[in-house]
Every structure is written in C-alpha cells, then in structure tokens.
Scaffold this motif. Sequence first.
Motif, PDB file in Angstrom:
ATOM      1  N   LEU A 126     -13.420   4.843  -8.866  1.00 54.11           N
ATOM      2  CA  LEU A 126     -12.702   4.615  -7.620  1.00 54.11           C
ATOM      3  C   LEU A 126     -13.223   5.417  -6.441  1.00 54.11           C
ATOM      4  N   ASP A 127     -13.938   6.472  -6.750  1.00 56.65           N
ATOM      5  CA  ASP A 127     -14.262   7.479  -5.743  1.00 56.65           C
ATOM      6  C   ASP A 127     -14.682   6.914  -4.386  1.00 56.65           C
ATOM      7  N   TYR A 128     -15.538   5.905  -4.400  1.00 57.32           N
ATOM      8  CA  TYR A 128     -16.126   5.471  -3.138  1.00 57.32           C
ATOM      9  C   TYR A 128     -15.624   4.112  -2.682  1.00 57.32           C
ATOM     10  N   TYR A 129     -14.527   3.666  -3.317  1.00 58.24           N
ATOM     11  CA  TYR A 129     -13.997   2.354  -2.981  1.00 58.24           C
ATOM     12  C   TYR A 129     -12.696   2.477  -2.196  1.00 58.24           C
ATOM     13  N   ALA A 130     -12.470   1.511  -1.333  1.00 55.60           N
ATOM     14  CA  ALA A 130     -11.159   1.350  -0.727  1.00 55.60           C
ATOM     15  C   ALA A 130     -10.289   0.588  -1.725  1.00 55.60           C
ATOM     16  N   ILE A 131      -9.091   1.083  -1.928  1.00 55.94           N
ATOM     17  CA  ILE A 131      -8.201   0.448  -2.894  1.00 55.94           C
ATOM     18  C   ILE A 131      -6.794   0.482  -2.338  1.00 55.94           C
ATOM     19  N   GLY A 132      -6.008  -0.504  -2.690  1.00 58.53           N
ATOM     20  CA  GLY A 132      -4.667  -0.546  -2.134  1.00 58.53           C
ATOM     21  C   GLY A 132      -3.764  -1.493  -2.884  1.00 58.53           C
ATOM     22  N   TRP A 133      -2.667  -1.813  -2.228  1.00 64.08           N
ATOM     23  CA  TRP A 133      -1.635  -2.654  -2.818  1.00 64.08           C
ATOM     24  C   TRP A 133      -1.269  -3.782  -1.853  1.00 64.08           C
ATOM     25  N   PHE A 134      -1.062  -4.940  -2.421  1.00 63.77           N
ATOM     26  CA  PHE A 134      -0.451  -6.019  -1.655  1.00 63.77           C
ATOM     27  C   PHE A 134       0.696  -6.577  -2.480  1.00 63.77           C
ATOM     28  N   PRO A 190     -13.810  10.228   3.287  1.00 66.14           N
ATOM     29  CA  PRO A 190     -12.505  10.838   3.051  1.00 66.14           C
ATOM     30  C   PRO A 190     -11.408   9.791   2.868  1.00 66.14           C
ATOM     31  N   ALA A 191     -10.387  10.148   2.123  1.00 70.29           N
ATOM     32  CA  ALA A 191      -9.303   9.227   1.835  1.00 70.29           C
ATOM     33  C   ALA A 191      -8.364   9.143   3.027  1.00 70.29           C
ATOM     34  N   ARG A 192      -8.296   7.975   3.631  1.00 67.92           N
ATOM     35  CA  ARG A 192      -7.421   7.748   4.781  1.00 67.92           C
ATOM     36  C   ARG A 192      -6.475   6.601   4.451  1.00 67.92           C
ATOM     37  N   PRO A 193      -5.171   6.878   4.387  1.00 69.12           N
ATOM     38  CA  PRO A 193      -4.223   5.818   4.058  1.00 69.12           C
ATOM     39  C   PRO A 193      -3.799   5.006   5.281  1.00 69.12           C
ATOM     40  N   VAL A 194      -3.529   3.738   5.059  1.00 68.03           N
ATOM     41  CA  VAL A 194      -2.933   2.878   6.084  1.00 68.03           C
ATOM     42  C   VAL A 194      -1.757   2.156   5.442  1.00 68.03           C
ATOM     43  N   TYR A 195      -0.779   1.813   6.279  1.00 59.79           N
ATOM     44  CA  TYR A 195       0.444   1.192   5.774  1.00 59.79           C
ATOM     45  C   TYR A 195       0.862   0.035   6.657  1.00 59.79           C
ATOM     46  N   ALA A 196       1.485  -0.947   6.033  1.00 60.08           N
ATOM     47  CA  ALA A 196       2.136  -1.999   6.808  1.00 60.08           C
ATOM     48  C   ALA A 196       3.330  -1.391   7.537  1.00 60.08           C
ATOM     49  N   ASP A 197       3.648  -1.940   8.694  1.00 60.27           N
ATOM     50  CA  ASP A 197       4.778  -1.416   9.454  1.00 60.27           C
ATOM     51  C   ASP A 197       6.067  -1.477   8.644  1.00 60.27           C
ATOM     52  N   SER A 198       6.172  -2.477   7.793  1.00 67.16           N
ATOM     53  CA  SER A 198       7.409  -2.677   7.032  1.00 67.16           C
ATOM     54  C   SER A 198       7.671  -1.574   6.017  1.00 67.16           C
ATOM     55  N   VAL A 199       6.654  -0.777   5.679  1.00 68.12           N
ATOM     56  CA  VAL A 199       6.843   0.251   4.651  1.00 68.12           C
ATOM     57  C   VAL A 199       6.538   1.657   5.161  1.00 68.12           C
ATOM     58  N   LYS A 200       6.110   1.768   6.400  1.00 66.45           N
ATOM     59  CA  LYS A 200       5.790   3.096   6.945  1.00 66.45           C
ATOM     60  C   LYS A 200       6.985   4.020   6.854  1.00 66.45           C
ATOM     61  N   GLY A 201       6.734   5.236   6.422  1.00 65.65           N
ATOM     62  CA  GLY A 201       7.803   6.224   6.300  1.00 65.65           C
ATOM     63  C   GLY A 201       8.554   6.137   4.989  1.00 65.65           C
ATOM     64  N   ARG A 202       8.324   5.083   4.217  1.00 66.14           N
ATOM     65  CA  ARG A 202       9.023   4.918   2.934  1.00 66.14           C
ATOM     66  C   ARG A 202       8.064   4.931   1.750  1.00 66.14           C
ATOM     67  N   PHE A 203       6.864   4.397   1.947  1.00 68.62           N
ATOM     68  CA  PHE A 203       5.887   4.295   0.871  1.00 68.62           C
ATOM     69  C   PHE A 203       4.761   5.304   1.121  1.00 68.62           C
ATOM     70  N   THR A 204       4.216   5.823   0.027  1.00 70.72           N
ATOM     71  CA  THR A 204       3.081   6.734   0.108  1.00 70.72           C
ATOM     72  C   THR A 204       2.046   6.338  -0.927  1.00 70.72           C
ATOM     73  N   ILE A 205       0.830   6.130  -0.474  1.00 69.68           N
ATOM     74  CA  ILE A 205      -0.265   5.815  -1.392  1.00 69.68           C
ATOM     75  C   ILE A 205      -1.072   7.075  -1.651  1.00 69.68           C
ATOM     76  N   SER A 206      -1.533   7.205  -2.870  1.00 77.92           N
ATOM     77  CA  SER A 206      -2.380   8.346  -3.216  1.00 77.92           C
ATOM     78  C   SER A 206      -3.331   7.922  -4.320  1.00 77.92           C
ATOM     79  N   ARG A 207      -4.326   8.745  -4.543  1.00 79.48           N
ATOM     80  CA  ARG A 207      -5.300   8.401  -5.578  1.00 79.48           C
ATOM     81  C   ARG A 207      -5.714   9.650  -6.323  1.00 79.48           C
ATOM     82  N   SER A 208      -6.072   9.473  -7.579  1.00 77.76           N
ATOM     83  CA  SER A 208      -6.647  10.541  -8.381  1.00 77.76           C
ATOM     84  C   SER A 208      -7.986  10.026  -8.878  1.00 77.76           C
ATOM     85  N   ASN A 209      -9.033  10.551  -8.308  1.00 77.18           N
ATOM     86  CA  ASN A 209     -10.358  10.102  -8.737  1.00 77.18           C
ATOM     87  C   ASN A 209     -10.668  10.555 -10.153  1.00 77.18           C
TER      88      ASN A 209
END
Length: 121
Positions: free
Chosen positions: A29-37, A55-74
Amino acid sequence: QVELVESGGGSVQPGGSLRLSCVASRFALDYYAIGWFRQAPGKEREGVSCISGSPARPVYADSVKGRFTISRSNTKNTVYLQMNNLTPEDTAVYYCATYTGCNPGRVENYWGQGTQVTVSA
C-alpha cells in the motif's frame, strides 16, 4: 492480482460508531492512493474518503467530514475507516478501493467485495 478484503461492517443505532478495515494482498500500500466509496440502493456511488501515498493526505466527502477518519498502516498493509456519529443516511455497502490519486472525480482501479453498514433505530 490485487486483492482487497473489507471487514468491520454491521448494524448500529444512530449516533453509533464502526471501524472498517481493508487488508490488501499481493501489493504494497505504501505508494498507492487508497480509499473508500459507498453504494446505497437507489443512490449514486459516493466517494467517501481517500488517503494518498507518501505523504499521506486524507480527503473526505462533505457528507462525512468531521465524523469519519481514514488512516493506514503500511506495516499491516491495511487501511481503516473510523466512522462516528453515524446516521441512517450512512447506510450503504462500503468498498475499499485503490486509486491513481485522491483527486476529485477519481476512478477506482481495484476494489473489494464490500461490507454492509446499516444504521437504524
């Protein structure tokens, strides 16, 4: 072949929390963008969140901002989605996916089988 396996879905009451996990196999996963839909019946597919490689930079849909948190463990080759303060509108099948980048309009390259999240009183 890339394999993504999601887990952690379930049924919760409004205001509850769930933590989804996605384990990747056959690639690092180290060098890939990964997420959820997510996909809900009768609704369009919605990109929920994405985290870029290094570097790991998260983005969120407006509908989940402030409620959801994405993280990764390489080291574990795993990506997580912590979902708090869930509402019935969050009910959907959640899929883990890889992307070329976390840009708006991103297109999934690979995705898993999905995990069901149901929020109801």
